[in-house]
Motif scaffolding. Structure first.
Motif, PDB file in Angstrom:
ATOM      1  N   UNK A   1       0.840  -1.207   0.000  1.00  0.00           N
ATOM      2  CA  UNK A   1       0.000   0.000   0.000  1.00  0.00           C
ATOM      3  C   UNK A   1       0.867   1.246   0.000  1.00  0.00           C
ATOM      4  N   UNK A   2       1.870   1.240   0.859  1.00  0.00           N
ATOM      5  CA  UNK A   2       2.735   2.412   0.996  1.00  0.00           C
ATOM      6  C   UNK A   2       3.519   2.685  -0.290  1.00  0.00           C
ATOM      7  N   UNK A   3       4.200   1.650  -0.804  1.00  0.00           N
ATOM      8  CA  UNK A   3       4.985   1.842  -2.034  1.00  0.00           C
ATOM      9  C   UNK A   3       4.072   2.138  -3.220  1.00  0.00           C
ATOM     10  N   UNK A   4       2.866   1.592  -3.214  1.00  0.00           N
ATOM     11  CA  UNK A   4       1.909   1.876  -4.282  1.00  0.00           C
ATOM     12  C   UNK A   4       1.602   3.372  -4.367  1.00  0.00           C
ATOM     13  N   UNK A   5       1.455   3.999  -3.197  1.00  0.00           N
ATOM     14  CA  UNK A   5       1.214   5.454  -3.186  1.00  0.00           C
ATOM     15  C   UNK A   5       2.413   6.209  -3.748  1.00  0.00           C
ATOM     16  N   UNK A   6       3.623   5.785  -3.341  1.00  0.00           N
ATOM     17  CA  UNK A   6       4.830   6.464  -3.845  1.00  0.00           C
ATOM     18  C   UNK A   6       4.972   6.286  -5.348  1.00  0.00           C
ATOM     19  N   UNK A   7       4.644   5.090  -5.860  1.00  0.00           N
ATOM     20  CA  UNK A   7       4.739   4.860  -7.303  1.00  0.00           C
ATOM     21  C   UNK A   7       3.753   5.763  -8.049  1.00  0.00           C
ATOM     22  N   UNK A   8       2.547   5.940  -7.495  1.00  0.00           N
ATOM     23  CA  UNK A   8       1.573   6.854  -8.129  1.00  0.00           C
ATOM     24  C   UNK A   8       2.134   8.277  -8.185  1.00  0.00           C
ATOM     25  N   UNK A   9       2.783   8.694  -7.093  1.00  0.00           N
ATOM     26  CA  UNK A   9       3.402  10.026  -7.074  1.00  0.00           C
ATOM     27  C   UNK A   9       4.474  10.153  -8.150  1.00  0.00           C
TER      28      UNK A   9
ATOM     29  N   UNK B   1       4.685  -5.325 -14.378  1.00  0.00           N
ATOM     30  CA  UNK B   1       3.318  -5.033 -13.947  1.00  0.00           C
ATOM     31  C   UNK B   1       3.409  -4.283 -12.616  1.00  0.00           C
ATOM     32  N   UNK B   2       2.300  -3.667 -12.177  1.00  0.00           N
ATOM     33  CA  UNK B   2       2.318  -3.015 -10.869  1.00  0.00           C
ATOM     34  C   UNK B   2       2.663  -4.012  -9.765  1.00  0.00           C
ATOM     35  N   UNK B   3       2.080  -5.196  -9.880  1.00  0.00           N
ATOM     36  CA  UNK B   3       2.356  -6.230  -8.881  1.00  0.00           C
ATOM     37  C   UNK B   3       3.861  -6.500  -8.793  1.00  0.00           C
ATOM     38  N   UNK B   4       4.487  -6.601  -9.948  1.00  0.00           N
ATOM     39  CA  UNK B   4       5.918  -6.912  -9.959  1.00  0.00           C
ATOM     40  C   UNK B   4       6.767  -5.724  -9.547  1.00  0.00           C
ATOM     41  N   UNK B   5       6.350  -4.513  -9.876  1.00  0.00           N
ATOM     42  CA  UNK B   5       7.180  -3.386  -9.451  1.00  0.00           C
ATOM     43  C   UNK B   5       7.089  -3.221  -7.931  1.00  0.00           C
ATOM     44  N   UNK B   6       5.916  -3.530  -7.350  1.00  0.00           N
ATOM     45  CA  UNK B   6       5.811  -3.516  -5.879  1.00  0.00           C
ATOM     46  C   UNK B   6       6.694  -4.600  -5.271  1.00  0.00           C
ATOM     47  N   UNK B   7       6.632  -5.792  -5.851  1.00  0.00           N
ATOM     48  CA  UNK B   7       7.426  -6.907  -5.315  1.00  0.00           C
ATOM     49  C   UNK B   7       8.920  -6.578  -5.365  1.00  0.00           C
TER      50      UNK B   7
ATOM     51  N   UNK C   1       4.609   8.486 -10.930  1.00  0.00           N
ATOM     52  CA  UNK C   1       3.941   8.549 -12.230  1.00  0.00           C
ATOM     53  C   UNK C   1       3.615   9.996 -12.574  1.00  0.00           C
ATOM     54  N   UNK C   2       3.127  10.731 -11.588  1.00  0.00           N
ATOM     55  CA  UNK C   2       2.771  12.137 -11.820  1.00  0.00           C
ATOM     56  C   UNK C   2       4.012  13.008 -11.891  1.00  0.00           C
ATOM     57  N   UNK C   3       4.953  12.743 -10.982  1.00  0.00           N
ATOM     58  CA  UNK C   3       6.134  13.594 -10.899  1.00  0.00           C
ATOM     59  C   UNK C   3       7.392  12.736 -10.777  1.00  0.00           C
ATOM     60  N   UNK C   4       8.053  12.434 -11.901  1.00  0.00           N
ATOM     61  CA  UNK C   4       9.264  11.602 -11.843  1.00  0.00           C
ATOM     62  C   UNK C   4      10.361  12.275 -11.014  1.00  0.00           C
ATOM     63  N   UNK C   5      11.202  11.456 -10.393  1.00  0.00           N
ATOM     64  CA  UNK C   5      12.324  11.976  -9.602  1.00  0.00           C
ATOM     65  C   UNK C   5      13.571  11.182  -9.977  1.00  0.00           C
ATOM     66  N   UNK C   6      14.677  11.506  -9.306  1.00  0.00           N
ATOM     67  CA  UNK C   6      15.937  10.829  -9.604  1.00  0.00           C
ATOM     68  C   UNK C   6      16.133   9.710  -8.585  1.00  0.00           C
ATOM     69  N   UNK C   7      15.341   8.648  -8.693  1.00  0.00           N
ATOM     70  CA  UNK C   7      15.432   7.575  -7.702  1.00  0.00           C
ATOM     71  C   UNK C   7      14.988   6.236  -8.290  1.00  0.00           C
ATOM     72  N   UNK C   8      15.160   5.178  -7.488  1.00  0.00           N
ATOM     73  CA  UNK C   8      14.837   3.829  -7.966  1.00  0.00           C
ATOM     74  C   UNK C   8      13.342   3.651  -8.202  1.00  0.00           C
ATOM     75  N   UNK C   9      12.510   4.290  -7.383  1.00  0.00           N
ATOM     76  CA  UNK C   9      11.060   4.181  -7.602  1.00  0.00           C
ATOM     77  C   UNK C   9      10.679   4.696  -8.987  1.00  0.00           C
ATOM     78  N   UNK C  10      11.337   5.760  -9.425  1.00  0.00           N
ATOM     79  CA  UNK C  10      11.053   6.299 -10.760  1.00  0.00           C
ATOM     80  C   UNK C  10      11.461   5.311 -11.849  1.00  0.00           C
ATOM     81  N   UNK C  11      12.574   4.573 -11.618  1.00  0.00           N
ATOM     82  CA  UNK C  11      12.972   3.545 -12.585  1.00  0.00           C
ATOM     83  C   UNK C  11      11.929   2.426 -12.653  1.00  0.00           C
ATOM     84  N   UNK C  12      11.338   2.091 -11.513  1.00  0.00           N
ATOM     85  CA  UNK C  12      10.282   1.070 -11.515  1.00  0.00           C
ATOM     86  C   UNK C  12       9.064   1.574 -12.283  1.00  0.00           C
ATOM     87  N   UNK C  13       8.740   2.841 -12.101  1.00  0.00           N
ATOM     88  CA  UNK C  13       7.618   3.443 -12.822  1.00  0.00           C
ATOM     89  C   UNK C  13       7.884   3.441 -14.328  1.00  0.00           C
ATOM     90  N   UNK C  14       9.108   3.768 -14.720  1.00  0.00           N
ATOM     91  CA  UNK C  14       9.467   3.726 -16.151  1.00  0.00           C
ATOM     92  C   UNK C  14       9.310   2.311 -16.698  1.00  0.00           C
TER      93      UNK C  14
END
Lengths: 408, 85
Positions: free
Chosen positions: A199-207, A230-236, A209-222
């Motif tokens: 749930x927590x990382x899902x919220x950060x990934x949504x953020x 898939x979302x399931x796999x990027x969370x995992x 998506x709207x506003x990319x940053x210089x971090x690993x979460x942004x690479x997962x979003x890309x």
């Protein structure tokens, strides 16, 4: 209710000293079936390398739906465990080629030697700040005061997890240490932690998506946008990166410090010239106290291995704690020797699943141990050695605490 | 681009520069054969001697993004078709 084992790798003596336990097996029965775990255990260096380098015969897909929980669990917790299993199975460490390469490629670029070296000044600053705050105390708990805060700060910074959320993230990640422990009800605590992290990382990934940053979460979003994850796999994989970036480094720093406390001549040797000796010293600590005691693989087809009949679907543990102490490969293997060279330890694995974070943990350990050696050449254990306790895990070698003291 | 257009080839070892992210693992395993270029990507510096072949195979096995290929050698031990969990 905790299940306790009196024999096998989860028995008290094997948890306390896996080197003696697996060392005996390495000489008497190097490929053996362990009944209490329901798995093969392989303990010689060359055999471990042969398995890790043969992914067609020994798959990393060890958590498929048909595989029951290990150690065993209470039947009423099967659905909780299934959620956790699905998350674990979707991280790239549990996936074979060629898909593994595509998934790992999404984040590999941030873990190259060159990229990681750029973090060294950040690591150094964090270490200095932690030690400045502790110096006057004259004592500390290495695990809680030093080994936990540094990797947590580093992996959450690289991921893009806000500083204010770190305590919650750490509490959830710490729950995952129970995965390979014996309590048949452990998934009642682990599953809520996975749900919280998703749930927590899902919220950060949504953020992101709207506003990319210089971090690993942004690479997962890309990677989500490119259809790689898939979302399931990027969370995992997000959960996996947080977990792997934290737990193993905590262990290395704590276990490494204890190894030095037990070998004061080597600590003094390091303290005489930390800058010149730290790199081989960290490799030796990695060899001597691997944070992950064993990597598991799944036999894909019936095969004869060292005269043992391994059947398709059976689990094989490659025991790194033993392979790194194999006298067939290392001279005087039970001696901590910070000048050892070459040092082809298997702590980061072998083959294409070799540890993604190896360079990161290296600079974290190099900065911590060289700063400690420079500041506290007289550091000693502040309890009786026999009072030290490890969590009873098949996989993780993790001290509960490590009290130390030094002269002011 | 196809692999043929982007790959660096010396002797029988290929590094696919579309895939290489400069993990450095090949250089650690076979230091005489691979090197990082100015762009931070792996290049093949020379053809391996027979004695160095095993190291090059290990580098290909180890590359986390499957950027190294050696046509005609033991592909079955380097890839599996599993993984679709």
């Amino acid at each position: 209710m905790a299940t306790s084992f009196t024999v096998g790798p989860l028995a008290d003596d094997a948890i306390r000293d896996p080197y003696a336990y697996y060392g005996r097996l390495r000489e008497s029965d190097p490929v053996y079936w362990e009944d209490t775990i329901g798995s093969w255990f392989v303990t010689r260096y060359e055999d471990v390398v042969r398995i890790l380098r043969n992914p067609a015969q020994f798959s990393s897909r060890t958590l498929t739906e048909s595989v029951p929980a290990f150690p065993p669990i209470d039947p009423s917790d099967v659905s909780l465990r299934e959620h956790v299993r699905a998350s674990e199975a979707a991280s790239f460490i549990r996936i074979d080629r060629p898909e593994h390469a595509t998934m790992r490629r999404t984040v590999q670029q941030r873990f190259t030697p060159k990229e990681i070296e750029r973090w060294r000044p950040v690591v150094r600053l964090l270490v200095e700040k932690l030690l400045d705050d502790l110096q006057q105390q004259g004592s500390m708990d290495i695990v809680g005061d030093l080994a936990r805060p540094l990797p947590l700060a580093m992996i959450t910074t690289m991921m893009g997890v806000p500083e204010a959320d770190r305590p919650d993230v750490r509490a959830a990640i710490d729950r995952l240490l129970e995965l390979r422990q014996a309590d048949p009800h452990r998934f009642r605590r682990i599953e809520p932690a996975i749900t919280w992290l998703e749930t927590y990382l899902g919220q950060l990934l949504e953020e992101r998506h709207r506003r990319p940053a210089d971090d690993l979460l942004t690479l997962l979003v890309q990677a989500e946008r490119n259809g790689v994850l898939s979302r399931e796999r990027s969370l995992a994989n997000g959960i996996f990166l947080l977990h792997a970036g934290q737990v193993t480094t905590v262990s290395l720093i704590s276990n490494g410090m204890l190894a030095f406390l037990r070998h004061p001549d080597q600590w003094r040797h390091l303290a005489e010239d930390p800058a010149a000796r730290i790199a081989p010293a960290v490799e030796e600590v990695l060899r001597y106290e691997p944070s992950v005691k064993a990597f598991d693989r799944m036999v894909t087809t019936d095969t004869l291995f060292e005269r043992r009949e391994l059947k398709a679907g059976q689990r094989v543990y490659c025991v790194i704690s033993s392979a790194n102490r194999d006298a067939r490969r290392f001279g005087d293997p039970d001696r901590l020797d910070i000048d050892r060279s070459p040092n082809p330890h298997l702590t980061f694995g072998s083959g294409f699943h070799s540890c993604l974070g190896a360079n990161l943990v290296r600079i974290e350990a190099q900065e911590i141990f060289s700063a400690l050696a420079a500041r506290f050449p007289s550091i000693t254990l502040a309890c009786t050695d026999s009072d030290l306790e490890y969590i009873p895990s098949l996989v993780h070698r993790q001290l509960r605490d490590l009290p130390v003291m030094w002269r002011q | 681009m196809t692999q043929a257009e982007t790959a660096v080839r010396i002797g029988s070892v290929f590094v696919d520069r579309d895939r290489c992210v400069g993990s450095g693992l090949c250089i650690a395993i076979a230091p005489g054969i691979f090197a990082l270029d100015a762009a931070g990507q792996s290049t093949v510096t020379r053809e391996p001697s027979p004695a160095e072949t095993e190291g090059v195979l290990e580098a290909a096995d180890t590359c986390p993004v499957m950027a190294i290929s050696i046509p005609g050698t033991r592909p079955s031990t380097r890839t599996t078709d599993g993984g679709r969990a």
